[in-house]
Design an enzyme around this catalytic site. Sequence first.
Site, mmCIF file in Angstrom:
data_model
loop_
_atom_site.group_PDB
_atom_site.id
_atom_site.type_symbol
_atom_site.label_atom_id
_atom_site.label_comp_id
_atom_site.label_asym_id
_atom_site.label_seq_id
_atom_site.Cartn_x
_atom_site.Cartn_y
_atom_site.Cartn_z
ATOM 1 N N ARG A 186 30.913 29.401 -22.743
ATOM 2 C CA ARG A 186 31.405 30.929 -23.502
ATOM 3 C C ARG A 186 29.938 31.381 -23.338
ATOM 4 N NH1 ARG A 186 35.447 29.089 -27.808
ATOM 5 N NH2 ARG A 186 37.363 29.248 -26.543
ATOM 6 N N SER B 240 37.046 30.492 -29.678
ATOM 7 C CA SER B 240 37.388 29.337 -30.439
ATOM 8 C C SER B 240 38.609 29.309 -31.352
ATOM 9 C CB SER B 240 36.207 29.070 -31.394
ATOM 10 O OG SER B 240 36.255 27.933 -32.447
ATOM 11 N N ARG C 79 38.808 28.370 -34.322
ATOM 12 C CA ARG C 79 38.364 28.187 -35.706
ATOM 13 C C ARG C 79 39.520 28.879 -36.615
ATOM 14 N NH1 ARG C 79 32.868 30.929 -34.288
ATOM 15 N NH2 ARG C 79 32.985 29.333 -32.946
ATOM 16 N N ASP D 141 39.974 22.207 -31.887
ATOM 17 C CA ASP D 141 38.937 22.802 -30.938
ATOM 18 C C ASP D 141 39.556 23.553 -29.816
ATOM 19 O OD1 ASP D 141 35.765 22.682 -30.840
ATOM 20 O OD2 ASP D 141 36.551 22.906 -28.899
ATOM 21 N N ASP E 234 30.070 16.440 -34.143
ATOM 22 C CA ASP E 234 29.238 16.943 -33.152
ATOM 23 C C ASP E 234 28.767 18.459 -33.436
ATOM 24 O OD1 ASP E 234 31.618 18.443 -32.952
ATOM 25 O OD2 ASP E 234 32.174 17.795 -30.805
ATOM 26 N N HIS E 235 29.206 19.177 -34.196
ATOM 27 C CA HIS E 235 29.108 20.581 -34.475
ATOM 28 C C HIS E 235 27.559 20.895 -35.168
ATOM 29 C CE1 HIS E 235 32.218 21.640 -32.096
ATOM 30 N NE2 HIS E 235 32.536 22.957 -32.407
#
Length: 755
Positions: free
Chosen positions: A448, A643, A645, A160, A95-96
Site C-alpha cells: 500500500r 486494512s 481494522r 488482517d 508483528d505490528h
Amino acid sequence: MAFDLDMIKKVYDRYSTRVDAARKATGKHLTLTEKILYAHLSEGDAKTAFGRGVDYVDFAPDRVAMQDATAQMALLQFMQAGRPQVAVPSTVHCDHLIQAKVGAVADLHTAVDINREVYDFLASVSDKYGIGFWKAGAGIIHQVVLENYAFPGGMMIGTDSHTPNAGGLGMIAIGVGGADACDVMAGLPWELKFPKLIGVKLTGKLSGWSSAKDVILKVAGILTVKGGTGAIVEYFGEGARSLSATGKGTICNMGAEIGATTSVFGYDDKIAAYLKGTKRADIAELADAVAEHLTGDEEVYANPEQYFDQVIEINLSELEPHINGPFTPDLAWPISKFATAVKENNWPAKLEVGLIGSCTNSSYEDITRSASIAKQAIDKHLTTKAEFTITPGSELVRYTVDRDGYLDTFAQMGGVVLANACGPCIGQWARHTDDPTRKNSIITSFNRNFAKRQDGNPNTHAFVASPEIVTALAIAGDLTFNPLTDTLTNANGEQVKLDEPLGIEMPVKGYAVEDAGYQAPAEDGSQVQVLVDPKSSRLQLLEPFAAWEGVDIKGLKLLIKAKGKCTTDHISMAGPWLKFRGHLDNISNNMLIGAINYFNNTADSVKNELTGEYGPVPATQRDYKANGIGSIVVGDENYGEGSSREHAAMEPRHLGVRAILVKSFARIHETNLKKQGMLGITFADNNDYDKIQEDDTIDITGLTEFAPGKQLTVVLNHKDGSVESFPVNHTYNAQQIEWFKAGGALNIIRKQMAS
C-alpha cells in the site's frame, strides 16, 4: 512436522465427498474456488447451488490467525463469548507494534519494553484459551502462516486484510474483522456472500527483471482498487504453475489492493516443493492423494469464460516490470513509461529511500534476487545514493539469509536490516528526514502507498515495485532510472549497467533457525488469569453496545461529509495510534482525523452544530455524545478501503455515530460495521451525495420495517427550513438485521453461549 496435522487429515478425508456433492448440486464442472468453498460449508455436503454475489452462505473455516494490533480487540471480544477454549486452531502474531528506527536488535528491544503490557496480555489470553502465540521478532503474520500453517485446499480467516497471502499455497484465506474471528473461535458458522469469480490466465514464463510482483501490479492497474470487490481471483495456466510458491503468495497478498475477497492458486509441484522445504512433507503427501480436488477442473481452464464472471489473460514472457503509484496502489506504470510519467507529473525524481521486505515480498527468493543487485553495486564500485532498508518476513528467513551471507551483502552496499515485523509498511517508521514538509519520493516492495501511510507525511510520494527494482533505484537514487536500459556512473567515472537479477527459490542448504519465536499454549488454561489494569491507557475491557431502540433514527447531526478516498487509514490511523488498539476509548481519539471535510477541504476540521465552531472530528463527536445527540457520517466511493481494522467501525459506534451513508463500501469494512450493530447504507442515486449540506439535521426512516432488499429513506432537514428526501440501499440479510437490532453480533453470541 506440520502443526494441526489431524485437522488437515480430516479436511482431506472429506474432500472427495464434498466436491462430488457440489458437482451434483451445481450440475457443472468446478473452479478451485468453488471446490474449496463448497468443501467448507458449515452445513456439510452441498444440497443446492449458491448464487454468486447474491446468496449469503455459512462456512466453517479451518483456522484463525490474528496479528497483535487487531488481536487485542478480537480477544477482548472473545473473552465475553463464554467459551473455555477456541473451537478451531488459532494463532496470535506480534508483528505490528515494533517501530523501525535504528535497526533490528535495538528496535526489537525497545518494542518488547514499551509493549510489555500488551504482549503479556496477548500471551496470557493465548495461554488460557488454547491459542498459539508467536512472540515479537518471530516475523510478520502472513509469512509465518505461509511457513507453518497454510495448506492446499484449506480455508482460514485472519484479522488482517493481507491474510490472502496464504492463497500462494492454494488456501482460501480471507481478511476479516475481530468480530468475525470471534465467531469462528467460538465455534459458530462464519457468513460470507458467495463471491463472484475472476479468472486470471497466466501464460509464458517470467524472465529477466520481471517478477511475480509485476503480475499483481499489472492486475491492479487493470481492475483498480475496487475492481475485485465481492470476488475471488483464481490464477491458472502454465504461467501460474511456473511461479514459485512464495511468488504466488506475493500475488495473492496484494490482491487486497484490488478489493478482492481473496486470491488463490491451485496445488502444483512448486507448492509441494515449498511444503517439503519448510518441513511439511507430510502435508504434501496428504495433498498429493487428493490433488485432483486441489485445482480447478480441466474443463474449467479449457473454457474459462464459461465458468468465471471475468477473465484476464497475461503473458508472463511479455510482462514488463511495473512501478505503481503514487498515493494509490492501482496507478500502474510499465517501467518503460515510468520516467516520462515522473517528469510529466512533476513528481520528485530524487529518490530518498528504498525499502524492501514486508509481508508481500520478504521470501528467500526476494532477498536473493535483491542481493544479486546489491552485490553488483559493490563489485562495480557503485555508491548507493538513497537510504536502503531490509525488512525480513520471519526469523526463519532472516536467520537463513544471514547464514548464507546475503545480509552482509546488503550491509556492504549501505543497507540497514530492520526487525522481522511490519515496520514502515504500516507507518511504524521513525523516518530520518531533515524537512518533513518537503515533497519527496520513496519506493517500496510493500503493498500500500496511500498518502501518509508509511511516514505520516502527506508530501511523501510512495511508489510500489518489486524488491529488485527497488534495490536498483535505491542505488541510482533516481526515479527516472530504468535498470533495463540505463547506465550509472561508478566511483571510477565509468558507465556501468546492472545485470539482470538472479535468485534462488529456496535455500540450497535448507532453511534454518535457532528460535522461531513460537510459544505453545498451556494444556489446561482454566487456571490462567488474564488481568487488565483498569488504569491502563492501552487495554480496556469492553462494555456491550446498546441495542437499537426500535424506532426510526431522527435528529442526527452531520459529523463529516468525507470527500474522495477515505480508507481505514483515514478513519483510524495506524502509526503511533497502534499502541491504543486494545483501548477503545483512547484510540477513538483518532476517529476520521485523516478524512477530508467536503465543506472546507481540510482534514480533522468539522463544524460543531452545537457551538457553530470548527474543531477536531473526535472532539466534536464526543460533544454530540455528551449531549445525547446521534450523528451520521457521509462518504464517497469504496469507503473503508484498505486494512481490515475493525477499529474503523468500532470507534464511530463507541462515540455515538448512528449511521454511515456512502456511495459504496469496501467489503471488509461494510461487514465490520454490520457486526458492531452500525447502520451502513448506500445512496440509491450517487447524485444525492451533493444534496447533503453542512448544517443539515438528518432522519433515517423505514427502520421499523427493516427487511432484506427493502430500501430505507433519508430525510434532510435543511437549515433554511426546507426538507428533501431520497431512498437509500442496504445489503443486510435477516441475520445481519438481527445484529443491528441487538446492538451487535457479539451481544447475540453472548446470549447463545449463556443459554
